[in-house]
Design a protein around this motif. Structure first.
Motif, PDB file in Angstrom:
ATOM      1  N   UNK A  57       1.543  -4.066  10.700  1.00  0.00           N
ATOM      2  CA  UNK A  57       2.421  -2.898  10.801  1.00  0.00           C
ATOM      3  C   UNK A  57       1.685  -1.723  11.457  1.00  0.00           C
ATOM      4  N   UNK A  58       0.418  -1.532  11.109  1.00  0.00           N
ATOM      5  CA  UNK A  58      -0.365  -0.457  11.709  1.00  0.00           C
ATOM      6  C   UNK A  58      -0.479  -0.643  13.225  1.00  0.00           C
ATOM      7  N   UNK A  59      -0.750  -1.880  13.646  1.00  0.00           N
ATOM      8  CA  UNK A  59      -0.854  -2.161  15.079  1.00  0.00           C
ATOM      9  C   UNK A  59       0.488  -1.930  15.779  1.00  0.00           C
ATOM     10  N   UNK A  60       1.565  -2.329  15.102  1.00  0.00           N
ATOM     11  CA  UNK A  60       2.901  -2.103  15.665  1.00  0.00           C
ATOM     12  C   UNK A  60       3.188  -0.618  15.782  1.00  0.00           C
ATOM     13  N   UNK A  61       2.826   0.143  14.754  1.00  0.00           N
ATOM     14  CA  UNK A  61       3.039   1.596  14.795  1.00  0.00           C
ATOM     15  C   UNK A  61       2.242   2.235  15.927  1.00  0.00           C
ATOM     16  N   UNK A  62       1.026   1.747  16.164  1.00  0.00           N
ATOM     17  CA  UNK A  62       0.211   2.279  17.251  1.00  0.00           C
ATOM     18  C   UNK A  62       0.873   2.033  18.613  1.00  0.00           C
ATOM     19  N   UNK A  63       1.430   0.833  18.772  1.00  0.00           N
ATOM     20  CA  UNK A  63       2.120   0.526  20.025  1.00  0.00           C
ATOM     21  C   UNK A  63       3.384   1.374  20.187  1.00  0.00           C
ATOM     22  N   UNK A  64       4.133   1.542  19.095  1.00  0.00           N
ATOM     23  CA  UNK A  64       5.349   2.360  19.163  1.00  0.00           C
ATOM     24  C   UNK A  64       5.015   3.819  19.465  1.00  0.00           C
ATOM     25  N   UNK A  65       3.876   4.295  18.955  1.00  0.00           N
ATOM     26  CA  UNK A  65       3.467   5.667  19.239  1.00  0.00           C
ATOM     27  C   UNK A  65       3.178   5.842  20.725  1.00  0.00           C
ATOM     28  N   UNK A  66       2.644   4.768  21.342  1.00  0.00           N
ATOM     29  CA  UNK A  66       2.402   4.819  22.784  1.00  0.00           C
ATOM     30  C   UNK A  66       3.717   4.904  23.551  1.00  0.00           C
ATOM     31  N   UNK A  67       4.752   4.265  23.003  1.00  0.00           N
ATOM     32  CA  UNK A  67       6.064   4.316  23.650  1.00  0.00           C
ATOM     33  C   UNK A  67       6.640   5.722  23.555  1.00  0.00           C
ATOM     34  N   UNK A  68       6.613   6.274  22.340  1.00  0.00           N
ATOM     35  CA  UNK A  68       7.104   7.633  22.130  1.00  0.00           C
ATOM     36  C   UNK A  68       6.600   8.156  20.798  1.00  0.00           C
ATOM     37  N   UNK A  69       6.048   9.357  20.833  1.00  0.00           N
ATOM     38  CA  UNK A  69       5.568   9.982  19.599  1.00  0.00           C
ATOM     39  C   UNK A  69       6.700  10.580  18.780  1.00  0.00           C
ATOM     40  N   UNK A  70       7.923  10.527  19.317  1.00  0.00           N
ATOM     41  CA  UNK A  70       9.051  11.169  18.645  1.00  0.00           C
ATOM     42  C   UNK A  70       9.975  10.171  17.943  1.00  0.00           C
ATOM     43  N   UNK A  71       9.561   8.916  17.865  1.00  0.00           N
ATOM     44  CA  UNK A  71      10.402   7.928  17.189  1.00  0.00           C
ATOM     45  C   UNK A  71      10.566   8.255  15.706  1.00  0.00           C
ATOM     46  N   UNK A  72       9.588   8.971  15.138  1.00  0.00           N
ATOM     47  CA  UNK A  72       9.635   9.275  13.710  1.00  0.00           C
ATOM     48  C   UNK A  72      10.449  10.527  13.408  1.00  0.00           C
ATOM     49  N   UNK A  73      10.859  11.261  14.428  1.00  0.00           N
ATOM     50  CA  UNK A  73      11.511  12.558  14.202  1.00  0.00           C
ATOM     51  C   UNK A  73      12.815  12.468  13.414  1.00  0.00           C
ATOM     52  N   UNK A  74      13.711  11.495  13.698  1.00  0.00           N
ATOM     53  CA  UNK A  74      14.971  11.463  12.937  1.00  0.00           C
ATOM     54  C   UNK A  74      14.760  11.303  11.433  1.00  0.00           C
ATOM     55  N   UNK A  75      13.881  10.400  11.030  1.00  0.00           N
ATOM     56  CA  UNK A  75      13.635  10.216   9.596  1.00  0.00           C
ATOM     57  C   UNK A  75      12.922  11.432   9.021  1.00  0.00           C
ATOM     58  N   UNK A  76      12.050  12.048   9.803  1.00  0.00           N
ATOM     59  CA  UNK A  76      11.356  13.243   9.326  1.00  0.00           C
ATOM     60  C   UNK A  76      12.343  14.370   9.053  1.00  0.00           C
ATOM     61  N   UNK A  77      13.389  14.465   9.870  1.00  0.00           N
ATOM     62  CA  UNK A  77      14.410  15.485   9.623  1.00  0.00           C
ATOM     63  C   UNK A  77      15.165  15.206   8.332  1.00  0.00           C
ATOM     64  N   UNK A  78      15.410  13.925   8.052  1.00  0.00           N
ATOM     65  CA  UNK A  78      16.053  13.569   6.785  1.00  0.00           C
ATOM     66  C   UNK A  78      15.125  13.899   5.617  1.00  0.00           C
ATOM     67  N   UNK A  79      13.839  13.719   5.814  1.00  0.00           N
ATOM     68  CA  UNK A  79      12.877  14.086   4.782  1.00  0.00           C
ATOM     69  C   UNK A  79      12.941  15.579   4.478  1.00  0.00           C
TER      70      UNK A  79
END
Length: 292
Positions: A57-79
């Motif tokens: 999962x960590x390796x997958x997250x690292x690759x997704x971060x390379x794609x876009x650092x903003x993928x986490x923004x929608x859930x962060x707004x819900x937080x």
């Protein structure tokens, strides 16, 4: 994560399962059991399956971060909304995990595992685990003190409500277990409708108990370090080494006709103390504290 997994797979896990193997064959030597485990199999992973899955999962997250650092923004707004409205965050957990878990449970069932040597993971839950991982990453990515996990938010203030929200689906899960055993006759293959309903209750329970546990931890405001604080640095190492300790204690206690609750208490206390002590010793090895 990788180095402890490899070391544990070759040492901790065979030592643990040797206790079980001796019950079936008291003459079996550890050397022969170890060699058969890593060459012929089965090579169970025990609880350390979680370590390699987390690494993946960590390796997958690292690759997704390379794609876009903003993928986490929608859930962060819900937080952030969860600061005042924890139920909104709970609803996100329920919806997302229901989508990834319930269909997989219906398709694979509860007993199917993907296995390759010591690498194993429960088929119906791998996406459930990743959903929780991704949501957790999103919560911790930013605004940590203003989101769902703020000690000043509504979550710790409404902690008893989350206890009730946990107990309701928990009781419903037991109702489904009763139906499986008393009405369906405890079949090996459960109907799809049963898996779908039971899986939905699991999702509701999992999301609620997560918030209930976090609410009580956030509410705890002791002025000095408590026992759990002192254990924190050694907690990961304890997770890695506890399994053989627990199984060998059970092996020793097996032939004693003591009450089960008494055996359980002995096993729990000794496992905690011995695994904590062993971890503290291992962390004194130069460099070990970086991976334990």
């Amino acid at each position: 994560l990788g180095l402890p997994f490899v070391i544990a797979a070759f040492t901790v896990i065979p030592i643990a399962y040797y206790a079980i193997a001796l019950r079936h064959d008291p003459e079996l030597t550890f050397a022969s059991f170890w060699w058969k485990t890593i060459t012929v199999g089965p090579w169970p992973s025990g609880p350390i399956w979680f370590v390699w899955v987390l690494l993946a999962f960590d390796l997958t997250a690292s690759l997704l971060y390379r794609v876009s650092a903003h993928l986490v923004d929608p859930v962060n707004r819900v937080s952030l909304r969860g600061f005042d409205q924890p139920a909104v965050f709970w609803l996100l957990l329920v919806v997302v995990t229901a989508v990834v878990y319930v269909p997989a449970l219906v398709h694979f069932g509860a007993n199917k595992w993907f296995e390759f040597g010591p690498f194993s993971v429960q088929a119906s839950r791998v996406l459930l685990y990743f959903a929780y991982f991704f949501i957790g990453v999103s919560v911790g990515a930013a605004n940590f003190d203003r989101g769902i996990l703020s000690a000043e938010g509504q979550l710790p203030k409404n902690r008893w409500m989350w206890v009730i929200a946990t107990l309701v689906p928990y009781c419903l899960m037991w109702c489904m277990i009763y139906i499986k055993r008393a009405i369906l006759g405890n079949p090996n293959v459960l109907p799809d409708w049963y898996q779908a309903i039971y899986g939905t209750f699991v999702v509701l329970f999992s999301a609620a108990i997560l918030l209930a546990i976090l609410a009580f931890f956030l509410h705890q405001k002791s002025p000095g370090p408590n026992l759990l604080d002192r254990m924190q640095a050694d907690a990961y190492g304890m997770f890695l080494v506890h399994y053989p300790i627990a199984l060998w204690i059970q092996y020793v206690l097996f032939d004693y006709s003591w009450p089960a609750i008494f055996k359980a208490a002995i096993g729990f206390v000794l496992t905690v103390l011995l695994s904590w002590g062993l971890t503290a010793m291992l962390r004194k090895i130069p460099g070990a504290s970086h991976v334990l």
